[in-house]
Design a protein around this motif. Structure first.
Motif, PDB file in Angstrom:
ATOM      1  N   ASP A  59       0.509   6.522 -15.371  1.00  8.03           N
ATOM      2  CA  ASP A  59      -0.763   5.810 -15.255  1.00  8.03           C
ATOM      3  C   ASP A  59      -1.897   6.790 -15.026  1.00  8.03           C
ATOM      4  N   PRO A  60      -3.115   6.360 -15.364  1.00  8.68           N
ATOM      5  CA  PRO A  60      -4.270   7.176 -14.972  1.00  8.68           C
ATOM      6  C   PRO A  60      -4.323   7.300 -13.446  1.00  8.68           C
ATOM      7  N   PRO A  61      -4.936   8.343 -12.929  1.00  5.77           N
ATOM      8  CA  PRO A  61      -4.941   8.550 -11.479  1.00  5.77           C
ATOM      9  C   PRO A  61      -5.893   7.646 -10.720  1.00  5.77           C
ATOM     10  N   HIS A  62      -6.675   6.820 -11.440  1.00  2.00           N
ATOM     11  CA  HIS A  62      -7.740   6.076 -10.768  1.00  2.00           C
ATOM     12  C   HIS A  62      -7.489   4.570 -10.749  1.00  2.00           C
ATOM     13  N   VAL A  63      -6.206   4.114 -10.800  1.00  3.25           N
ATOM     14  CA  VAL A  63      -5.952   2.684 -10.853  1.00  3.25           C
ATOM     15  C   VAL A  63      -5.131   2.222  -9.650  1.00  3.25           C
ATOM     16  N   ASP A  64      -5.318   0.945  -9.290  1.00  2.00           N
ATOM     17  CA  ASP A  64      -4.542   0.222  -8.288  1.00  2.00           C
ATOM     18  C   ASP A  64      -3.896  -0.988  -8.937  1.00  2.00           C
ATOM     19  N   PHE A  65      -2.805  -1.467  -8.333  1.00  2.00           N
ATOM     20  CA  PHE A  65      -2.168  -2.716  -8.762  1.00  2.00           C
ATOM     21  C   PHE A  65      -2.596  -3.796  -7.774  1.00  2.00           C
ATOM     22  N   TYR A  66      -3.319  -4.793  -8.284  1.00  2.00           N
ATOM     23  CA  TYR A  66      -4.038  -5.693  -7.391  1.00  2.00           C
ATOM     24  C   TYR A  66      -3.209  -6.891  -6.952  1.00  2.00           C
ATOM     25  N   ASN A  67      -2.702  -7.657  -7.909  1.00  2.00           N
ATOM     26  CA  ASN A  67      -1.886  -8.816  -7.550  1.00  2.00           C
ATOM     27  C   ASN A  67      -0.759  -8.957  -8.566  1.00  2.00           C
ATOM     28  N   SER A  68       0.266  -9.750  -8.241  1.00  2.00           N
ATOM     29  CA  SER A  68       1.470  -9.778  -9.068  1.00  2.00           C
ATOM     30  C   SER A  68       1.472 -10.879 -10.115  1.00  2.00           C
ATOM     31  N   SER A  69       0.958 -12.053  -9.809  1.00  2.00           N
ATOM     32  CA  SER A  69       1.115 -13.233 -10.649  1.00  2.00           C
ATOM     33  C   SER A  69       2.567 -13.357 -11.119  1.00  2.00           C
ATOM     34  N   TYR A  70       3.485 -13.286 -10.179  1.00  2.00           N
ATOM     35  CA  TYR A  70       4.908 -13.361 -10.497  1.00  2.00           C
ATOM     36  C   TYR A  70       5.282 -14.747 -11.015  1.00  2.00           C
ATOM     37  N   CYS A  71       6.154 -14.782 -12.055  1.00  2.00           N
ATOM     38  CA  CYS A  71       6.694 -16.044 -12.556  1.00  2.00           C
ATOM     39  C   CYS A  71       7.930 -15.738 -13.386  1.00  2.00           C
ATOM     40  N   ARG A  72       8.562 -16.774 -13.926  1.00  2.00           N
ATOM     41  CA  ARG A  72       9.732 -16.616 -14.788  1.00  2.00           C
ATOM     42  C   ARG A  72       9.368 -16.973 -16.222  1.00  2.00           C
TER      43      ARG A  72
ATOM     44  N   ASN B  93       0.850  -1.187   0.000  1.00  2.00           N
ATOM     45  CA  ASN B  93       0.000   0.000   0.000  1.00  2.00           C
ATOM     46  C   ASN B  93       0.885   1.235   0.000  1.00  2.00           C
ATOM     47  N   VAL B  94       0.600   2.141  -0.922  1.00  2.00           N
ATOM     48  CA  VAL B  94       1.272   3.439  -0.948  1.00  2.00           C
ATOM     49  C   VAL B  94       0.191   4.509  -0.945  1.00  2.00           C
ATOM     50  N   GLU B  95       0.082   5.242   0.169  1.00  2.00           N
ATOM     51  CA  GLU B  95      -0.902   6.321   0.268  1.00  2.00           C
ATOM     52  C   GLU B  95      -2.308   5.819  -0.080  1.00  2.00           C
ATOM     53  N   ARG B  96      -2.682   4.689   0.504  1.00  2.00           N
ATOM     54  CA  ARG B  96      -3.991   4.066   0.317  1.00  2.00           C
ATOM     55  C   ARG B  96      -4.231   3.595  -1.126  1.00  2.00           C
ATOM     56  N   ARG B  97      -3.168   3.341  -1.856  1.00  2.00           N
ATOM     57  CA  ARG B  97      -3.277   2.826  -3.219  1.00  2.00           C
ATOM     58  C   ARG B  97      -2.633   1.444  -3.245  1.00  2.00           C
ATOM     59  N   ARG B  98      -3.403   0.447  -3.685  1.00  2.00           N
ATOM     60  CA  ARG B  98      -2.872  -0.911  -3.739  1.00  2.00           C
ATOM     61  C   ARG B  98      -1.604  -0.956  -4.588  1.00  2.00           C
ATOM     62  N   SER B  99      -0.590  -1.634  -4.064  1.00  2.00           N
ATOM     63  CA  SER B  99       0.706  -1.701  -4.722  1.00  2.00           C
ATOM     64  C   SER B  99       1.289  -3.096  -4.468  1.00  2.00           C
ATOM     65  N   LEU B 100       2.489  -3.335  -5.000  1.00  2.00           N
ATOM     66  CA  LEU B 100       3.132  -4.633  -4.870  1.00  2.00           C
ATOM     67  C   LEU B 100       4.487  -4.470  -4.193  1.00  2.00           C
ATOM     68  N   ARG B 101       4.768  -5.349  -3.255  1.00  2.00           N
ATOM     69  CA  ARG B 101       6.021  -5.288  -2.510  1.00  2.00           C
ATOM     70  C   ARG B 101       6.693  -6.661  -2.519  1.00  2.00           C
ATOM     71  N   ARG B 102       7.989  -6.647  -2.260  1.00  3.23           N
ATOM     72  CA  ARG B 102       8.776  -7.881  -2.301  1.00  3.23           C
ATOM     73  C   ARG B 102       9.467  -8.107  -0.968  1.00  3.23           C
ATOM     74  N   THR B 103       9.632  -9.394  -0.647  1.00  3.68           N
ATOM     75  CA  THR B 103      10.421  -9.806   0.504  1.00  3.68           C
ATOM     76  C   THR B 103      11.112 -11.116   0.142  1.00  3.68           C
ATOM     77  N   GLY B 104      11.789 -11.716   1.117  1.00  2.00           N
ATOM     78  CA  GLY B 104      12.442 -13.001   0.893  1.00  2.00           C
ATOM     79  C   GLY B 104      13.712 -13.111   1.700  1.00  2.00           C
TER      80      GLY B 104
END
Length: 501
Positions: free
Chosen positions: A278-291, A247-258
């Motif tokens: 980006d448009p001002p009205h969007v959030d990033f919901y999930n990553s679906s990370y893969c290689r 979360n960045v300023e109440r906007r959904r975002s993606l973070r990493r750990t490990g």
């Protein structure tokens, strides 16, 4: 890929493209050293398959939720969440298998009872472990070869962990609310009644029988984890990594750990969020990370939430190290359109896997608008099905020349076989290639290598996944084996996806 084999370079970003530079010759005239011209990066929209799994069992009757697909030992294996009607709704972790990724079999595992019967494909009740992602750990002992994570909420009374029973959840919420109204400081409220979010882990020898680890992998405090959080093992670094909701300023975002262990993970760091492009009205919901299956590049198939429209489509982000991410283009790589209408939301789930002569990433597709009907609402219509987003191999992003363009790559070791291109052209389009000395600094003219000049290149056109380049019929690069070379390409009305040299 090992150094003694040709290396495939996908065009997912500007990396590998010589940016060019300008100089002045001996007579004082300016010149340009191989600047790229007339080319752009273009995300290639996926085709979508018909749904390959629908709600066909009583334990899936209300909803299908997040899932993960692995190609494991030549067999497609899927772990997914099925939701049955009830008060409250009954969520189950289920398992299915396939030989081709399209026809799926639900084995009768006999592991979990549903409505008095164990003849089902349920691994366990999701209240035990939410099972958001699963991966194979090549560094682990056989008993822990499969690993999974979920997110959970821990509740504390006077500093002591209590169960997550509804009574405790309700009481802690009421205590906190009452203390807030009485003016207690946040640290005083936390000391009395606290809610903390954690990432949990589980291990398995076979992907079917699972053991929940006692200690959380990570405690993220009050920050939410309400999405499909993804974990993986990075063979390049020997590290575990996880991409979580942030979360960045109440906007959904993606973070990493490990970290180097499956647990005791580092503090999280935001790696992708909406930016001024980006448009001002969007959030990033999930990553679906893969290689990426061929090059090993780090990929995210991000569900981007358009808040006013209440819809989510899928955009592509890429990275070379898993920390620094970019997006080739600000448009969906998987849109909401179907053959008969459109979905309201798509959530990609790892992994990007070969499917015959295509690549595919599984998607949870739903028709309900996000936030219009609260999840878990007993009055909501049943929803959710799984489909594939499909591309030809390596064709996620193209280096496009809408008219005529050219560019030169930075130096690569020539492995002495052939130069192969993955490309297609429009009617009247073409590609020509020269091999050149690597451009350098200070700027100087970049000479073509004898025998591999642009004028001698046989014109390429059509649609080819792995087309050899030839110069007057000669494809053989053995004379250049082990030598650093650059590739100069001119093309018109063409898309180039990758090259291998």
């Amino acid at each position: 890929m090992s150094d003694n084999r040709p290396i495939t370079q996908p065009f997912l970003d500007w990396g590998g493209i010589w940016p060019g530079q300008s100089g002045r010759d001996e007579e004082g005239r300016s010149f340009f050293e191989d600047p790229p011209q007339g080319v752009r990066l273009g995300v290639q929209k996926a085709d979508k398959s018909e749904p390959f799994l629908r709600r066909e069992r009583p334990w899936e009757e209300q909803d299908l939720s997040s899932m993960v697909v692995l190609l494991d030992g030549g067999r497609y294996r899927m772990w997914y969440v099925g939701v049955a009607p009830g008060d409250p709704l009954v969520r189950s972790i289920c398992y299915a298998e396939s030989d081709d990724g399209f026809e799926w079999h639900r084995p009768e595992l006999g592991l979990c009872e549903f409505q008095g019967n164990t003849a089902n494909n349920i691994l366990y009740d999701a209240s035990q472990f939410g099972f958001q992602s699963v991966f194979v750990d090549p560094s682990a002992p056989a008993t822990e070869r499969y690993k999974a994570i979920d997110s959970n909420v821990n509740y504390y009374r006077d500093g002591a962990l209590v169960s997550s029973a509804q009574q405790n959840r309700t009481e802690i919420g009421e205590i906190r609310k009452a203390m807030e109204l009485e003016g207690y400081a946040p640290d005083q409220i936390d000391a009395k009644a606290e809610i903390r979010h954690v990432v949990r882990g589980a291990v398995s020898p076979d992907g079917l029988s699972w053991t929940l680890l006692e200690e959380p992998l990570l405690d993220v405090g009050k920050t939410l984890l309400d999405t499909q959080n993804i974990a993986a093992y990075d063979e390049d670094t020997g590290q575990y990594l996880a991409f979580l909701r942030g979360n960045v300023e109440r906007r959904r975002s993606l973070r990493r750990t490990g970290g180097s262990e499956f647990g005791h993970w580092d503090d999280t760091r935001i790696v992708l969020t909406a930016d001024p492009q980006d448009p001002p009205h969007v959030d990033f919901y999930n990553s679906s990370y893969c290689r990426c299956p061929s090059s090993g590049r780090h990929l995210m198939f991000v569900s981007i939430f358009d808040r006013p429209a209440a819809t989510l489509d899928i955009h592509l982000a890429t990275s070379r190290d898993g920390w620094n991410w970019s997006r080739p283009e600000r448009r969906p790589i998987v849109d909401l359109q179907t053959s008969t209408g459109q979905y309201s939301a798509l959530y990609a789930s790892p992994n990007l896997v070969p499917l015959g002569d295509q690549w595919g990433i599984g998607c949870l597709a739903v028709h309900r608008l996000h936030d219009w009907a609260e999840y878990g609402n007993l009055e909501a219509d049943p929803d959710g099905e799984y489909c594939w987003a499909l591309w030809k191999p390596e064709r996620l992003v193209a280096l496009e020349a809408p008219l005529e363009g050219q560019f030169t790559t930075i130096e690569r070791v020539c492995h002495g076989d052939r130069l192969l291109l993955n490309f297609d052209t429009e009617p009247g389009g073409w590609i020509k290639v020269a091999l050149v000395e690597p451009p350098g600094t200070p700027p100087a003219p970049v000479p073509e290598l004898p025998g591999f000049e642009m004028d001698n290149c046989d014109v390429l056109d059509g649609d080819h996944l792995s087309q050899p380049v030839s110069w007057k019929g000669n494809e053989n690069l053995s004379a250049l084996a082990g030598r650093q070379v650059s590739v100069r390409i001119r093309m018109a009305k063409a898309r180039l996806y990758s090259l291998t040299i």
